[in-house]
Design a protein around this motif. Structure first.
Motif, PDB file in Angstrom:
ATOM      1  N   PRO A  79      -5.084 -13.787   4.777  1.00 55.94           N
ATOM      2  CA  PRO A  79      -4.478 -12.701   3.994  1.00 55.94           C
ATOM      3  C   PRO A  79      -4.542 -11.371   4.738  1.00 55.94           C
ATOM      4  O   PRO A  79      -5.390 -11.165   5.614  1.00 55.94           O
ATOM      5  CB  PRO A  79      -5.333 -12.667   2.723  1.00 55.94           C
ATOM      6  CG  PRO A  79      -6.646 -13.258   3.121  1.00 55.94           C
ATOM      7  CD  PRO A  79      -6.313 -14.292   4.153  1.00 55.94           C
ATOM      8  N   ALA A  80      -3.631 -10.495   4.381  1.00 56.67           N
ATOM      9  CA  ALA A  80      -3.632  -9.142   4.948  1.00 56.67           C
ATOM     10  C   ALA A  80      -4.507  -8.255   4.075  1.00 56.67           C
ATOM     11  O   ALA A  80      -4.407  -8.279   2.851  1.00 56.67           O
ATOM     12  CB  ALA A  80      -2.209  -8.592   5.007  1.00 56.67           C
ATOM     13  N   LEU A  81      -5.370  -7.478   4.720  1.00 55.48           N
ATOM     14  CA  LEU A  81      -6.251  -6.552   4.005  1.00 55.48           C
ATOM     15  C   LEU A  81      -5.734  -5.135   4.219  1.00 55.48           C
ATOM     16  O   LEU A  81      -5.655  -4.655   5.358  1.00 55.48           O
ATOM     17  CB  LEU A  81      -7.681  -6.686   4.502  1.00 55.48           C
ATOM     18  CG  LEU A  81      -8.315  -8.078   4.345  1.00 55.48           C
ATOM     19  CD1 LEU A  81      -9.700  -8.117   4.967  1.00 55.48           C
ATOM     20  CD2 LEU A  81      -8.393  -8.459   2.865  1.00 55.48           C
ATOM     21  N   ILE A  82      -5.376  -4.486   3.131  1.00 60.46           N
ATOM     22  CA  ILE A  82      -4.750  -3.172   3.209  1.00 60.46           C
ATOM     23  C   ILE A  82      -5.354  -2.249   2.159  1.00 60.46           C
ATOM     24  O   ILE A  82      -5.640  -2.669   1.030  1.00 60.46           O
ATOM     25  CB  ILE A  82      -3.222  -3.274   2.981  1.00 60.46           C
ATOM     26  CG1 ILE A  82      -2.575  -4.047   4.134  1.00 60.46           C
ATOM     27  CG2 ILE A  82      -2.569  -1.902   2.829  1.00 60.46           C
ATOM     28  CD1 ILE A  82      -1.094  -4.290   3.942  1.00 60.46           C
ATOM     29  N   LEU A  83      -5.543  -0.985   2.522  1.00 59.68           N
ATOM     30  CA  LEU A  83      -5.965   0.037   1.569  1.00 59.68           C
ATOM     31  C   LEU A  83      -4.701   0.765   1.118  1.00 59.68           C
ATOM     32  O   LEU A  83      -4.105   1.529   1.877  1.00 59.68           O
ATOM     33  CB  LEU A  83      -6.958   1.000   2.224  1.00 59.68           C
ATOM     34  CG  LEU A  83      -7.798   1.880   1.288  1.00 59.68           C
ATOM     35  CD1 LEU A  83      -8.646   1.029   0.346  1.00 59.68           C
ATOM     36  CD2 LEU A  83      -8.671   2.836   2.097  1.00 59.68           C
ATOM     37  N   ALA A  84      -4.279   0.521  -0.106  1.00 62.94           N
ATOM     38  CA  ALA A  84      -3.002   1.040  -0.601  1.00 62.94           C
ATOM     39  C   ALA A  84      -3.211   2.319  -1.411  1.00 62.94           C
ATOM     40  O   ALA A  84      -4.050   2.354  -2.319  1.00 62.94           O
ATOM     41  CB  ALA A  84      -2.321  -0.005  -1.482  1.00 62.94           C
ATOM     42  N   PRO A  85      -2.458   3.374  -1.112  1.00 65.33           N
ATOM     43  CA  PRO A  85      -2.572   4.613  -1.894  1.00 65.33           C
ATOM     44  C   PRO A  85      -2.212   4.371  -3.358  1.00 65.33           C
ATOM     45  O   PRO A  85      -1.234   3.686  -3.659  1.00 65.33           O
ATOM     46  CB  PRO A  85      -1.551   5.546  -1.229  1.00 65.33           C
ATOM     47  CG  PRO A  85      -1.323   4.979   0.129  1.00 65.33           C
ATOM     48  CD  PRO A  85      -1.482   3.497  -0.015  1.00 65.33           C
ATOM     49  N   ARG A  86      -2.988   4.938  -4.255  1.00 67.78           N
ATOM     50  CA  ARG A  86      -2.712   4.807  -5.682  1.00 67.78           C
ATOM     51  C   ARG A  86      -1.357   5.401  -6.052  1.00 67.78           C
ATOM     52  O   ARG A  86      -0.679   4.912  -6.934  1.00 67.78           O
ATOM     53  CB  ARG A  86      -3.796   5.531  -6.490  1.00 67.78           C
ATOM     54  CG  ARG A  86      -4.993   4.679  -6.817  1.00 67.78           C
ATOM     55  CD  ARG A  86      -5.903   5.360  -7.820  1.00 67.78           C
ATOM     56  NE  ARG A  86      -6.635   4.334  -8.566  1.00 67.78           N
ATOM     57  CZ  ARG A  86      -6.189   3.787  -9.674  1.00 67.78           C
ATOM     58  NH1 ARG A  86      -5.042   4.163 -10.173  1.00 67.78           N
ATOM     59  NH2 ARG A  86      -6.890   2.858 -10.288  1.00 67.78           N
ATOM     60  N   LEU A  87      -0.994   6.496  -5.391  1.00 64.87           N
ATOM     61  CA  LEU A  87       0.249   7.184  -5.728  1.00 64.87           C
ATOM     62  C   LEU A  87       1.457   6.580  -5.026  1.00 64.87           C
ATOM     63  O   LEU A  87       2.581   7.034  -5.231  1.00 64.87           O
ATOM     64  CB  LEU A  87       0.140   8.679  -5.364  1.00 64.87           C
ATOM     65  CG  LEU A  87      -0.983   9.457  -6.063  1.00 64.87           C
ATOM     66  CD1 LEU A  87      -0.958  10.921  -5.631  1.00 64.87           C
ATOM     67  CD2 LEU A  87      -0.872   9.358  -7.577  1.00 64.87           C
TER      68      LEU A  87
END
Length: 366
Positions: free
Chosen positions: A33-41
Motif C-alpha cells: 500500500p501507499a502511505l501518504i499524509l493527506a491534508p485535511r483541507l
C-alpha cells in the motif's frame, strides 16, 4: 480570527494507507500500500500525482479517472478529505485504509470528475455560494482575476495559509462578530503584538455563516460509537446546505446553531427561511461554457442536498450524540462565532458532522 487556531486547521493532516483494488493488480505479489499524509483541507483526487507512480508497475494498460472507496463506499471527490474522515470514521482510524481505483468509475454514485480542474471549479463555486450568503452577492468572487484564481487555488493545494489569506482578503468576505476574539486582538494590539488585518475586519457585524451539515443517526440502544453500523451508502447521510444567522448582542452557541439547522428534530428551534438556500441568482451566471458547467455542478449539489434533507423521517426527541468539526469534538456551549471564524474551510463554509441518537432507527433517507 485566531491565527494560531487557523494555523492548526491548515496544518491538519490524516495518515492514509491506500491499497490498489485487487481487480486492477497485474503483478504477483501485489504491490504494498501507499502511505501518504493527506491534508485535511485537500481533496482525495489531488493525491493522484503521488499514488499513480507508486502503483505504476502493476496498473493495467488502460486507466480511467481515479476514485476512492472506504469499506465499499465510493467517496465523493468534492467533499474535503478531513470531512470524509470525520463523517465515515465514528472511531478515528489511523492510518485510514482506503482503496484506490483507476478504472470502472461509478458514475451512478459519483458526479464526473475531470481531474484537478473539476475540483478547482467546485471550490470557486463554493466561494460564490459563500459570498452570496455573507454579502448578498458574489460579484467579488466572479470578478476575480485569472491570476488571483490561480494563486488562490495553488495556496489551497500547497496549504499556504499566508498566501490564501492575502488573496482571499480581496473577496471582502467579512467574518462575524466574535467578542472573545475581539477582546483578544485588542489585548494583543495594546501589548504591541502583530494583529493580522483579517483579525479585525468585520468584528462589529452580525452575520450569516455558510454551513454544510452532514447528519447521520443511530438508534437509541447504541451507546458506544464503535457499535454503530458503518455508513455503507450515501443514502444514510442527510445533507443540509443552509446558512446560520447570528444576531448581534445574543449569546449564540454551537448547540443553538445545530438545533437551528435541524428543526424537525428539536422542538422550539429557530425558523429557517427556505429562500436562503438559493445561493445563486440567475443574473450571476457566467456565459462561458467552462464556468457554466461548473456552476451546474454547484447548483445540482444544492438540489441534492435539499432533497436528502426533506426526504428524511422526522422525530422531535433526538439527542445530539456527536459533533465533529476539523477533527475536533468541541463542547456544544462554545460560541458559534468563534467556531465559524476559526474552523471554516478555504471555501468559507463551516463543514459540520453530526451524529443524532433517536428513539427509532432512522438512518435511511428514501
Amino acid at each position: 480570527m485566531n491565527k494560531e487556531a487557523r494555523n492548526f486547521v491548515w496544518e491538519g493532516a490524516i495518515p492514509l494507507q491506500i491499497h490498489l483494488h485487487e481487480s486492477q493488480v497485474t503483478t504477483v505479489p501485489p504491490p504494498p500500500p501507499a502511505l501518504i499524509l493527506a491534508p485535511r483541507l485537500g481533496y482525495l483526487p489531488l493525491l493522484a500525482s503521488q499514488i499513480k507512480p507508486h502503483f505504476s508497475s502493476t496498473l493495467p494498460p488502460v486507466v480511467d479517472t481515479i476514485w476512492f472507496e472506504y469499506k465499499g463506499l465510493p467517496l465523493k471527490w468534492y467533499i474535503p478529505t478531513g470531512v470524509l474522515f470525520d463523517l465515515l470514521c465514528a472511531e478515528p482510524e489511523r492510518p485510514w485504509n482506503l482503496t484506490v481505483h483507476f478504472r470502472g468509475y461509478p458514475g451512478n454514485v459519483l458526479t464526473p470528475c475531470e481531474g484537478e480542474d473539476s475540483i478547482k471549479w467546485s471550490l470557486i463555486n463554493s466561494l460564490k455560494e459563500a459570498a452570496y450568503i455573507i454579502n448578498g452577492n458574489s460579484k467579488n468572487v466572479m470578478n476575480m482575476s485569472q491570476a488571483d484564481q490561480v494563486e488562490l487555488w495553488r495556496s489551497v493545494v500547497s496549504g499556504n495559509l499566508e498566501v490564501y489569506a492575502r488573496v482571499s482578503s480581496k473577496l471582502k468576505l467579512g467574518i462575524v462578530s466574535d467578542e472573545y476574539t475581539a477582546n483578544s486582538n485588542l489585548s494583543s494590539a495594546r501589548s504591541g503584538q502583530f494583529v493580522d488585518e483579517t483579525d479585525i475586519s468585520g468584528q462589529d457585524k452580525a452575520g450569516r455563516v455558510p454551513v454544510r451539515l452532514y447528519v447521520w443517526s443511530v438508534s437509541e440502544d447504541i451507546d458506544d460509537s464503535e457499535d454503530a453500523p458503518p455508513i455503507d451508502t450515501w443514502d444514510k447521510i442527510s445533507y443540509i446546505n443552509q446558512p446560520v444567522e447570528i444576531q448581534e448582542g445574543k449569546y449564540f452557541t454551537l448547540h443553538d446553531a445545530v438545533k437551528s439547522l435541524l428543526p424537525e428534530y428539536f422542538q422550539g428551534s429557530f425558523l429557517i427561511d427556505e429562500e436562503s438556500t438559493r445561493v445563486q441568482g440567475e443574473d450571476e451566471q457566467r456565459d462561458s461554457s467552462e464556468e457554466a458547467s461548473s456552476n451546474k455542478i454547484a447548483e445540482d449539489g444544492v438540489e441534492i442536498l435539499c432533497e436528502h434533507t426533506k426526504s428524511c423521517q422526522k422525530s422531535d426527541n433526538a439527542e445530539i450524540k456527536l459533533v465533529r468539526i476539523q477533527g475536533i469534538e468541541p463542547k456544544l456551549e462554545i460560541p458559534f462565532s468563534w467556531v465559524a471564524n476559526n474552523l471554516m474551510n478555504p471555501d468559507y463554509f463551516l463543514h459540520i458532522c453530526v451524529c443524532l441518537k433517536i428513539p427509532r432507527l432512522n438512518t435511511t433517507c428514501r
